[in-house]
Scaffold this active site. Structure first.
Site, mmCIF file in Angstrom:
data_model
loop_
_atom_site.group_PDB
_atom_site.id
_atom_site.type_symbol
_atom_site.label_atom_id
_atom_site.label_comp_id
_atom_site.label_asym_id
_atom_site.label_seq_id
_atom_site.Cartn_x
_atom_site.Cartn_y
_atom_site.Cartn_z
ATOM 1 N N ARG A 143 0.857 -1.200 0.000
ATOM 2 C CA ARG A 143 0.000 0.000 0.000
ATOM 3 C C ARG A 143 0.882 1.234 0.000
ATOM 4 O O ARG A 143 2.103 1.150 0.158
ATOM 5 C CB ARG A 143 -0.892 0.015 1.257
ATOM 6 C CG ARG A 143 -0.123 0.038 2.548
ATOM 7 C CD ARG A 143 -0.914 0.531 3.737
ATOM 8 N NE ARG A 143 -0.200 0.297 4.988
ATOM 9 C CZ ARG A 143 0.807 1.034 5.445
ATOM 10 N NH1 ARG A 143 1.247 2.049 4.749
ATOM 11 N NH2 ARG A 143 1.393 0.754 6.592
ATOM 12 N N GLY A 144 0.234 2.407 -0.151
ATOM 13 C CA GLY A 144 0.954 3.660 0.004
ATOM 14 C C GLY A 144 1.178 3.955 1.484
ATOM 15 O O GLY A 144 0.654 3.272 2.362
ATOM 16 N N ASP A 171 3.626 5.109 5.017
ATOM 17 C CA ASP A 171 4.801 4.665 5.754
ATOM 18 C C ASP A 171 4.408 3.553 6.730
ATOM 19 O O ASP A 171 3.631 2.673 6.376
ATOM 20 C CB ASP A 171 5.436 5.867 6.471
ATOM 21 C CG ASP A 171 6.925 5.675 6.726
ATOM 22 O OD1 ASP A 171 7.264 4.897 7.629
ATOM 23 O OD2 ASP A 171 7.745 6.305 6.031
ATOM 24 N N THR A 205 2.695 1.816 10.104
ATOM 25 C CA THR A 205 1.574 1.974 11.026
ATOM 26 C C THR A 205 1.421 0.707 11.865
ATOM 27 O O THR A 205 2.083 -0.302 11.618
ATOM 28 C CB THR A 205 0.266 2.307 10.279
ATOM 29 O OG1 THR A 205 -0.696 2.796 11.230
ATOM 30 C CG2 THR A 205 -0.308 1.094 9.566
ATOM 31 N N TYR A 206 0.566 0.803 12.845
ATOM 32 C CA TYR A 206 0.303 -0.308 13.767
ATOM 33 C C TYR A 206 -1.155 -0.717 13.668
ATOM 34 O O TYR A 206 -2.039 0.133 13.522
ATOM 35 C CB TYR A 206 0.604 0.140 15.202
ATOM 36 C CG TYR A 206 -0.068 -0.696 16.268
ATOM 37 C CD1 TYR A 206 0.430 -1.953 16.616
ATOM 38 C CD2 TYR A 206 -1.216 -0.239 16.918
ATOM 39 C CE1 TYR A 206 -0.197 -2.728 17.576
ATOM 40 C CE2 TYR A 206 -1.851 -1.002 17.880
ATOM 41 C CZ TYR A 206 -1.346 -2.254 18.203
ATOM 42 O OH TYR A 206 -1.984 -3.013 19.155
ATOM 43 N N ALA A 239 -5.679 6.224 10.588
ATOM 44 C CA ALA A 239 -4.673 6.200 9.519
ATOM 45 C C ALA A 239 -5.287 5.625 8.248
ATOM 46 O O ALA A 239 -6.182 4.780 8.301
ATOM 47 C CB ALA A 239 -3.477 5.362 9.949
ATOM 48 N N CYS A 275 3.393 6.624 10.686
ATOM 49 C CA CYS A 275 3.275 7.228 9.349
ATOM 50 C C CYS A 275 4.497 8.060 8.991
ATOM 51 O O CYS A 275 4.453 8.882 8.083
ATOM 52 C CB CYS A 275 2.001 8.065 9.229
ATOM 53 S SG CYS A 275 0.515 7.117 9.597
#
Length: 235
Positions: free
Chosen positions: A88-89, A91, A93-94, A160, A191
């Site tokens: 995916r686009g 940065d 994440t959790y 997010a 992110c």
């Protein structure tokens, strides 16, 4: 155009298993679109909206920087967390328990062919949902997702977003913190944005827990209204 969207509740499901399932639905839709074009057919493509909670996991988007993961492989294991580099686009994440994750697998040819508008509609569905709980949330310029107190030292992210699209078919989606354990965000630079906090709906409302099903129902309504879609919940 098929504006029906099949809603599937996957419960608590491993991230990789869910990713594989998304890819399966995504490929099925892409293959049908290619066949329609090649054979000059007009078979309607299907749309899906998957809801899921994941066990503790960190995911890094294709444009992300592994330096934004602040713990080692051994520390990940100690925290019962996993890590995946994904397509995916965005940065890092959790995802984890207490987080409502939504994966729309839509053929945007059924709705509108505009990825920017698509992302804004996902954000708007979350913004309208949180407004029902008395929270004023908004977009932060240049930063995808949903935030509180934008432009102040107290800015914090509650949802997010990260998507992938090919031939106007989407996958991946949004992650809304409802009752999330925010401590897990301390192990990353969420992110890739330094100096910004993360929050959860239950924290903002001063509650131990918010009913996840209730949040999902509200979100589904706003999603359906925005996309002018008919949501059909599968058993």
């Amino acid at each position: 155009m098929n504006k029906k969207v099949e809603v599937q509740n996957l419960g608590v499901k491993d991230y990789k298993d869910t990713w594989d399932y998304q890819e399966e639905l995504f490929k099925k839709t892409l293959d049908l679109k290619i066949r329609n074009r090649r054979e000059e057919l007009d078979i309607p493509t299907e749309n899906y909206l998957l809801f899921v909670e994941h066990p503790h996991v960190y995911t890094l988007g294709k444009s992300g920087d592994i330096e934004n993961l602040l713990i080692s492989e051994a520390e990940l294991e100690a925290k019962n967390a996993t890590y995946y580099k994904i397509n995916r686009g965005g940065d890092i994440t959790y995802h984890g328990p207490g987080q409502l994750v939504g994966y729309p697998i839509l053929d945007l040819d059924n709705f509108f062919t505009d990825i920017h508008k698509y992302l804004r509609f996902l954000e708007e569905a979350v913004i309208l949902t949180l407004a029902e709980y008395g929270l004023k949330t908004e977009r932060s310029p240049g930063e995808t997702g949903v935030w509180l107190d934008v432009g102040t030292p107290f800015a914090r992210k509650i949802c997010a977003l990260g998507v992938r699209a090919s031939r106007w078919v989407t996958m991946h989606g949004f992650a809304l913190n409802v009752n999330a354990d925010l401590g897990y965000f301390d192990n990353i630079i969420p992110c890739g944005i330094k100096g910004k906090a993360v929050t959860s709906l239950n924290v903002e409302l001063g509650k131990k827990e918010v009913e996840m099903e209730e949040v999902q129902q509200k979100l589904m309504k706003h999603f359906g209204d925005l996309f002018e879609a008919e949501l059909l919940v599968s058993e």
